[in-house]
Design an enzyme around this catalytic site. Structure first.
Site, mmCIF file in Angstrom:
data_model
loop_
_atom_site.group_PDB
_atom_site.id
_atom_site.type_symbol
_atom_site.label_atom_id
_atom_site.label_comp_id
_atom_site.label_asym_id
_atom_site.label_seq_id
_atom_site.Cartn_x
_atom_site.Cartn_y
_atom_site.Cartn_z
ATOM 1 N N TYR A 102 48.236 33.428 52.039
ATOM 2 C CA TYR A 102 47.746 33.525 50.670
ATOM 3 C C TYR A 102 47.619 32.345 49.929
ATOM 4 O O TYR A 102 48.489 31.908 49.840
ATOM 5 C CB TYR A 102 48.941 34.669 50.231
ATOM 6 C CG TYR A 102 48.470 35.355 49.023
ATOM 7 C CD1 TYR A 102 47.319 36.206 48.700
ATOM 8 C CD2 TYR A 102 49.218 35.068 47.742
ATOM 9 C CE1 TYR A 102 47.046 36.424 47.568
ATOM 10 C CE2 TYR A 102 49.030 35.523 46.600
ATOM 11 C CZ TYR A 102 47.955 36.311 46.263
ATOM 12 O OH TYR A 102 47.599 36.850 45.131
ATOM 13 N N ASP A 150 49.846 31.647 34.520
ATOM 14 C CA ASP A 150 48.914 32.526 35.230
ATOM 15 C C ASP A 150 48.309 33.504 34.168
ATOM 16 O O ASP A 150 48.725 34.658 34.009
ATOM 17 C CB ASP A 150 49.362 33.064 36.502
ATOM 18 C CG ASP A 150 48.734 34.181 37.022
ATOM 19 O OD1 ASP A 150 47.412 33.794 37.110
ATOM 20 O OD2 ASP A 150 49.216 35.094 37.593
ATOM 21 N N ASP A 154 43.560 35.290 45.643
ATOM 22 C CA ASP A 154 43.589 35.962 44.499
ATOM 23 C C ASP A 154 42.303 35.535 43.770
ATOM 24 O O ASP A 154 42.012 34.270 43.335
ATOM 25 C CB ASP A 154 44.801 35.790 43.926
ATOM 26 C CG ASP A 154 45.176 36.282 42.431
ATOM 27 O OD1 ASP A 154 44.170 37.096 42.228
ATOM 28 O OD2 ASP A 154 46.151 35.963 41.983
ATOM 29 N N ASP A 199 41.618 37.136 40.712
ATOM 30 C CA ASP A 199 42.020 37.802 39.464
ATOM 31 C C ASP A 199 41.131 39.026 39.031
ATOM 32 O O ASP A 199 40.912 39.834 39.706
ATOM 33 C CB ASP A 199 41.663 36.552 38.302
ATOM 34 C CG ASP A 199 43.069 35.675 38.523
ATOM 35 O OD1 ASP A 199 44.035 36.004 39.034
ATOM 36 O OD2 ASP A 199 42.935 34.608 37.907
ATOM 37 N N HIS A 227 41.452 39.708 46.928
ATOM 38 C CA HIS A 227 41.764 40.791 46.251
ATOM 39 C C HIS A 227 41.134 40.503 44.728
ATOM 40 O O HIS A 227 41.378 39.653 43.929
ATOM 41 C CB HIS A 227 43.026 41.200 46.223
ATOM 42 C CG HIS A 227 44.197 40.232 45.620
ATOM 43 N ND1 HIS A 227 44.440 40.298 44.141
ATOM 44 C CD2 HIS A 227 45.058 39.455 46.208
ATOM 45 C CE1 HIS A 227 45.339 39.413 43.692
ATOM 46 N NE2 HIS A 227 45.498 38.865 45.202
ATOM 47 N N GLU A 253 41.335 42.589 40.682
ATOM 48 C CA GLU A 253 42.287 43.386 40.099
ATOM 49 C C GLU A 253 41.509 44.322 39.034
ATOM 50 O O GLU A 253 40.393 43.891 38.302
ATOM 51 C CB GLU A 253 43.387 42.673 39.667
ATOM 52 C CG GLU A 253 42.940 41.659 38.467
ATOM 53 C CD GLU A 253 44.270 40.774 38.342
ATOM 54 O OE1 GLU A 253 44.612 40.503 37.212
ATOM 55 O OE2 GLU A 253 44.722 40.039 39.298
ATOM 56 N N CYS A 281 50.217 38.204 34.066
ATOM 57 C CA CYS A 281 50.968 38.549 35.527
ATOM 58 C C CYS A 281 51.303 39.779 35.807
ATOM 59 O O CYS A 281 51.689 40.835 34.748
ATOM 60 C CB CYS A 281 52.268 37.685 35.322
ATOM 61 S SG CYS A 281 53.490 38.057 36.677
ATOM 62 N N ARG A 285 43.102 45.311 43.669
ATOM 63 C CA ARG A 285 44.422 45.559 43.269
ATOM 64 C C ARG A 285 44.452 46.424 41.906
ATOM 65 O O ARG A 285 43.430 46.291 40.983
ATOM 66 C CB ARG A 285 44.886 43.930 42.823
ATOM 67 C CG ARG A 285 46.254 44.171 42.153
ATOM 68 C CD ARG A 285 46.672 42.811 41.873
ATOM 69 N NE ARG A 285 47.417 42.596 40.467
ATOM 70 C CZ ARG A 285 47.780 41.657 40.016
ATOM 71 N NH1 ARG A 285 47.893 40.360 40.556
ATOM 72 N NH2 ARG A 285 48.371 41.589 38.855
ATOM 73 N N GLU A 288 50.021 46.985 43.036
ATOM 74 C CA GLU A 288 50.992 46.185 42.241
ATOM 75 C C GLU A 288 52.279 46.877 41.348
ATOM 76 O O GLU A 288 51.845 47.983 40.746
ATOM 77 C CB GLU A 288 50.130 45.302 41.340
ATOM 78 C CG GLU A 288 51.038 44.183 40.313
ATOM 79 C CD GLU A 288 51.424 43.275 41.109
ATOM 80 O OE1 GLU A 288 52.326 43.424 42.302
ATOM 81 O OE2 GLU A 288 51.263 42.064 40.707
ATOM 82 N N ASN A 319 53.444 43.826 47.079
ATOM 83 C CA ASN A 319 53.495 42.502 46.678
ATOM 84 C C ASN A 319 55.075 42.294 46.482
ATOM 85 O O ASN A 319 55.577 42.787 45.395
ATOM 86 C CB ASN A 319 52.884 42.332 45.244
ATOM 87 C CG ASN A 319 53.105 40.860 44.730
ATOM 88 O OD1 ASN A 319 53.344 39.933 45.511
ATOM 89 N ND2 ASN A 319 52.901 40.554 43.432
#
Length: 296
Positions: free
Chosen positions: A42, A57, A84, A86, A111, A113, A121, A156, A186, A208
């Site tokens: 990942y 992040d 990821d 985002d 993924h 989100e 985060c 996500r 998540e 996660n």
């Protein structure tokens, strides 16, 4: 099923119950994870921001930043890479372009989100979500950008924090209907809620297992019994590496030598083994011999 990165990732989920996915912030970490026996790896958005740019992040890094790190990793290992992305790096057209670029970089899965583009985060307070409809549009844009049907699209949802279990389930069912192959649930805090979530969402679900976050430290067996298909350890090695580096820097600065902490370091031989260093040196030796034999 083909041998594309996406199909390898899908097959790993079938063969490993649950599939444990190691966070790898760079190509060397990817090779070490492969050496240890992981079947999937990942690249975290936080990892790119923190490790490559020393930034938080908070949606600051770009698609090109992520693509560069992803390309380095996929060039170094055969393991399927989940990335990821985002909120997708922009509008519908941008999101489709994101998928095309990452698929061409031999990424297996992404993924995306349902937070606002000014994201936080997933284990911090104050998260804000886009509407269910807007997130479904994001997923459809991801599907439009997909070049190979084996490429994995994971949605996500951060809804558990704001809308509780029912809201997270409702959103996830809509995301699957919009085209998501899998769901990233998540920051769920209760194993019973994980179990209920998996009972209602028919596609593979990822938990996660990040450190110092909202989700307790459940074991792989507990997650599996609750119905989870994948467990992600996004930054575990990175956090350990950071503390080790701080300890080494402090030791050298304070004692004037590193000899007292050599037992905490990877040896030159261990690094060479991971890199297959001797193979490269042998190639150089053979080239030198060839040049000598040719009178150069």
């Amino acid at each position: 099923m083909s041998n594309s990165p996406g199909s390898v990732f899908r097959n790993a989920i079938i063969q490993n119950k649950p599939l444990k996915i190691a966070g790898t912030i760079n190509a060397l970490c990817a090779k070490m994870a492969e050496q240890c026996g992981f079947k999937a790896i990942y690249l975290s958005g936080a990892g790119v921001a923190n490790a490559s740019f020393a930034l938080p992040d908070l949606g600051i890094t770009t698609l090109n930043d992520v693509c560069e790190d992803a390309q380095r990793i996929t060039s170094a290992t055969e393991l399927p890479l989940l990335v990821d992305i985002d909120t997708g790096f922009g509008s519908a057209l941008n999101i489709s372009n994101t998928i095309k670029k990452l698929e061409r970089a031999d990424v297996a899965a992404v993924h995306i989100e349902d937070q606002l583009s000014t994201k936080r985060c997933g284990h911090r307070p104050g998260k804000q979500l886009v509407s269910k409809e807007e997130m479904c549009d994001r997923i459809k844009s991801v599907c439009d950008g997909r070049l190979n049907e084996d490429f994995v699209i994971m949605a996500r949802t951060d809804a558990y924090a704001n809308e509780e279990l029912d809201g997270a389930v409702e959103r996830s069912l809509a995301y699957v209907e919009a085209g998501a192959d899998m769901i990233f649930a998540e920051a769920i805090t209760d194993l019973k809620d994980f179990n209920e979530f998996c009972n209602q969402v028919s596609v593979p679900v990822l938990a996660n297992m990040t450190e110092f976050g909202k989700t307790p430290y459940y074991t792989d067996k507990e997650f599996s019994e609750a119905g989870l298909s994948m467990i992600l350890y996004p930054l575990s090695a990175f956090r350990a590496m950071n503390l080790a580096a701080l300890n080494v820097y402090n030791e050298i600065l304070n004692s004037g030598t590193q000899k007292n902490i050599l037992d905490q370091m990877q040896t030159r031989g261990q690094l060479y083994e991971t890199l297959d260093y001797m193979k490269y040196e042998k190639q150089i030796d053979e080239l030198h011999k060839k040049n000598i034999n040719n009178g150069r």
